[in-house]
Every structure is written in C-alpha cells, then in structure tokens.
Write a protein that holds these residues in place. Structure first.
Motif, mmCIF file in Angstrom:
data_model
loop_
_atom_site.group_PDB
_atom_site.id
_atom_site.type_symbol
_atom_site.label_atom_id
_atom_site.label_comp_id
_atom_site.label_asym_id
_atom_site.label_seq_id
_atom_site.Cartn_x
_atom_site.Cartn_y
_atom_site.Cartn_z
ATOM 1 N N ASP A 75 0.787 -1.179 0.033
ATOM 2 C CA ASP A 75 -0.038 -0.042 0.032
ATOM 3 C C ASP A 75 0.973 1.181 0.123
ATOM 4 N N LEU A 76 2.040 1.218 0.813
ATOM 5 C CA LEU A 76 2.839 2.612 0.899
ATOM 6 C C LEU A 76 3.668 2.620 -0.337
ATOM 7 N N MET A 77 4.082 1.481 -1.246
ATOM 8 C CA MET A 77 4.673 1.771 -2.475
ATOM 9 C C MET A 77 3.988 2.233 -3.518
ATOM 10 N N GLN A 78 2.359 1.927 -3.436
ATOM 11 C CA GLN A 78 1.718 2.440 -4.152
ATOM 12 C C GLN A 78 1.288 3.792 -4.259
ATOM 13 N N ALA A 79 1.369 4.339 -2.913
ATOM 14 C CA ALA A 79 1.169 5.754 -2.773
ATOM 15 C C ALA A 79 2.249 6.735 -2.808
ATOM 16 N N VAL A 80 3.245 6.293 -3.137
ATOM 17 C CA VAL A 80 4.615 7.221 -3.376
ATOM 18 C C VAL A 80 5.279 7.119 -4.446
ATOM 19 N N LEU A 113 10.084 -4.023 7.978
ATOM 20 C CA LEU A 113 9.573 -2.790 8.866
ATOM 21 C C LEU A 113 10.595 -1.517 8.705
ATOM 22 N N HIS A 114 11.852 -1.796 8.231
ATOM 23 C CA HIS A 114 12.623 -0.409 7.652
ATOM 24 C C HIS A 114 11.990 -0.283 6.316
ATOM 25 N N GLN A 115 11.677 -1.358 5.194
ATOM 26 C CA GLN A 115 10.912 -0.799 4.321
ATOM 27 C C GLN A 115 9.858 0.291 4.244
ATOM 28 N N ARG A 116 8.691 -0.242 5.220
ATOM 29 C CA ARG A 116 7.713 0.400 5.454
ATOM 30 C C ARG A 116 8.146 1.952 6.091
ATOM 31 N N GLY A 117 9.197 1.979 7.090
ATOM 32 C CA GLY A 117 9.871 3.095 7.541
ATOM 33 C C GLY A 117 9.988 4.250 6.638
ATOM 34 N N PHE A 118 10.935 3.686 5.884
ATOM 35 C CA PHE A 118 11.368 4.556 4.592
ATOM 36 C C PHE A 118 10.161 5.114 3.769
ATOM 37 N N LEU A 119 9.372 4.233 3.382
ATOM 38 C CA LEU A 119 8.172 4.576 2.748
ATOM 39 C C LEU A 119 7.238 5.739 3.355
ATOM 40 N N SER A 120 7.096 5.310 4.533
ATOM 41 C CA SER A 120 6.074 6.253 5.368
ATOM 42 C C SER A 120 6.771 7.668 5.629
ATOM 43 N N LEU A 123 6.474 13.666 3.544
ATOM 44 C CA LEU A 123 6.940 14.407 2.559
ATOM 45 C C LEU A 123 6.075 15.108 1.774
ATOM 46 N N LYS A 124 5.098 14.077 1.289
ATOM 47 C CA LYS A 124 3.966 14.420 0.471
ATOM 48 C C LYS A 124 3.172 15.443 1.430
ATOM 49 N N GLU A 125 2.935 15.307 2.692
ATOM 50 C CA GLU A 125 2.189 16.074 3.518
ATOM 51 C C GLU A 125 2.823 17.472 3.651
ATOM 52 N N PHE A 126 4.154 17.411 3.473
ATOM 53 C CA PHE A 126 4.649 18.764 3.400
ATOM 54 C C PHE A 126 4.654 19.503 2.212
ATOM 55 N N GLY A 127 4.275 18.830 1.125
ATOM 56 C CA GLY A 127 4.252 19.177 -0.328
ATOM 57 C C GLY A 127 5.421 19.085 -1.196
ATOM 58 N N TYR A 128 6.009 18.060 -0.671
ATOM 59 C CA TYR A 128 7.216 17.473 -1.474
ATOM 60 C C TYR A 128 7.141 16.091 -1.875
ATOM 61 N N GLU A 129 8.292 15.700 -2.863
ATOM 62 C CA GLU A 129 8.166 14.359 -3.421
ATOM 63 C C GLU A 129 9.413 13.855 -2.868
ATOM 64 N N ASP A 130 9.656 12.510 -3.090
ATOM 65 C CA ASP A 130 11.079 12.006 -2.939
ATOM 66 C C ASP A 130 12.256 12.469 -3.978
ATOM 67 N N ILE A 131 11.912 13.208 -5.095
ATOM 68 C CA ILE A 131 12.894 13.577 -5.766
ATOM 69 C C ILE A 131 13.441 14.964 -5.161
ATOM 70 N N LEU A 169 16.660 19.690 1.226
ATOM 71 C CA LEU A 169 15.463 19.787 0.431
ATOM 72 C C LEU A 169 16.057 20.677 -0.665
ATOM 73 N N LYS A 170 15.561 20.485 -1.914
ATOM 74 C CA LYS A 170 16.022 21.330 -2.958
ATOM 75 C C LYS A 170 15.880 22.756 -2.987
ATOM 76 N N ASP A 171 14.776 23.053 -2.159
ATOM 77 C CA ASP A 171 14.323 24.475 -2.096
ATOM 78 C C ASP A 171 15.181 25.221 -0.981
ATOM 79 N N GLY A 172 16.123 24.611 -0.184
ATOM 80 C CA GLY A 172 16.871 25.222 0.530
ATOM 81 C C GLY A 172 16.388 25.044 1.999
ATOM 82 N N LYS A 173 15.118 24.710 2.155
ATOM 83 C CA LYS A 173 14.608 24.316 3.762
ATOM 84 C C LYS A 173 15.338 23.148 4.323
#
Length: 208
Positions: free
Chosen positions: A26-31, A48-55, A60-68, A80-84
């Motif tokens: 579910d997490l993989m499909q959401a990111v 457990l680590h995979q799910r932590g990484f994906l969560s 990040l999406k909640e902040f308006g960012y993506e993995d990229i 972050l790319k915007d300097g934050k």
C-alpha cells in the motif's frame, strides 16, 4: 488516518508524525520514488525498515514535497532542493519529519528497559541529576537519548560524541522542553529542545 500528529513548533518549524499502519504494498503504491530510492528500499532486508522508509516519503507529501526533492550530503544529512532544512526519523511503527527555515534535528525511539544497560555510553553530566530509582528513569534516559540523537543529526559532524560533546540541561517531570548544548572542539551550539511521549515512544527535536 496515519498522519498521527502535526506540531507547529514556531513560525519557521513544523513537525509531522506518522503512525505506520499500511502494508508495504500500500505504501509503495502511494509514493513516487526516484530510481536510487527504489533500489535502496528494495534492497532492505527488513519490511519494518522498508515501511519506515516509505512512510517518510508519505510525510514528505504532507509537506508538499516528493522523493525527488530530497537529497543527502556527504555526511548523510538530508536536505531539500528549495533550501529548507529537514530531519528524518523512524522507529518501529512511527516515523517523523521536521522541516524548518533553521537547522534542526529529530529522533523517535521506543521506550525500552534495555536503554539503562547502555546509559553509561551516552550519558556523563546528566547522571548528576538522574535518579536511577525513579519510576520514570527509563523515560528520562529515552528523552536524553532522543535529544542527543537530534543534536547529532543537527550538527552532522564526524567525531561528535553523545557522551563527551552533548549536554542536556535538566527538565522537570511536567516539562516538555529544555536547552541542550553541543560543545565540540572550538564550536559551541546552544539548541532549544522540545519533546513528547506517546504510545510507549519518545520524540525529541532540536532547533538552533
């Protein structure tokens, strides 16, 4: 909703905590992951680590960012790319991200009795005000560990020692903030600390 808590620490700093209830699929499909991140998560042996990484990517999406938008410097410190400024943590079924205009660090840890066994490895000055017989001794140790881990992430300097270079000023039992210092060679950094406890976990974050 797995977004467990949002904390507006100040006008420049926001913390978001995620409770990881979703499956790996579910997490993989959401990111959306960049190739480097996809390779990294698929190479992890622990789900457990995979799910932590994906969560964290969900946060990040909640902040308006993506993995990229997320990158790491030569010391492994995220930015972050915007300097934050950003700091990331996850432990068991919780993860957290802090984003700020100033330099910050964050950590989450599960409260466990075994932390008392390693206390001598990360505590020096703090033993002066800790009571090993107190009912909240494990909680206090966990708070101090989280604070020092947050300082370590904030400072991001090889050779920094939790025990030798990080000092946590005492906090009262009903307090959720304190001051901590990094005293490393010719550098001294005072940090404002906030922390909270929930569902057997402790989260602390340091703000310059």
């Amino acid at each position: 909703m797995p977004l467990y808590k949002t904390i507006n620490s100040n006008s420049q700093t926001v913390v978001k905590i995620w409770k990881i209830t979703e499956s790996f699929d579910d997490l993989m499909q959401a990111v959306n992951l960049k190739p480097k991140s996809l390779k990294r998560v698929l190479g992890m042996k622990s789900e457990l680590h995979q799910r932590g990484f994906l969560s964290v990517r969900k946060l990040l999406k909640e902040f308006g960012y993506e993995d990229i938008d997320l990158h790491y410097d030569e010391n492994g410190k995220p930015y972050l790319k915007d300097g934050k400024h950003i700091s990331i943590t996850h432990s068991f079924n919780f993860s957290a991200v802090i984003v700020s205009d100033v330099i910050i660090g964050i950590d989450i840890e599960k409260q466990r009795e075994k932390i008392s066994i390693i206390a001598h490895k990360f505590i020096d000055y703090e033993f002066d005000y800790l009571d090993e017989n107190a009912s909240n001794y494990i909680n206090k140790l966990t708070i101090i560990w989280c604070i020092k881990e947050s300082l370590y992430k904030l400072f991001a300097t090889p050779g920094l020692s939790f025990k030798q270079h990080c000092l946590v000023i005492p906090m009262s039992d009903n307090q959720q903030e304190t001051i901590a210092w990094i005293d490393y060679e010719d550098k001294k950094q005072r940090c404002y600390i906030q922390f909270l406890e929930f569902e057997g976990f402790t989260c602390a974050y340091a703000i310059t």
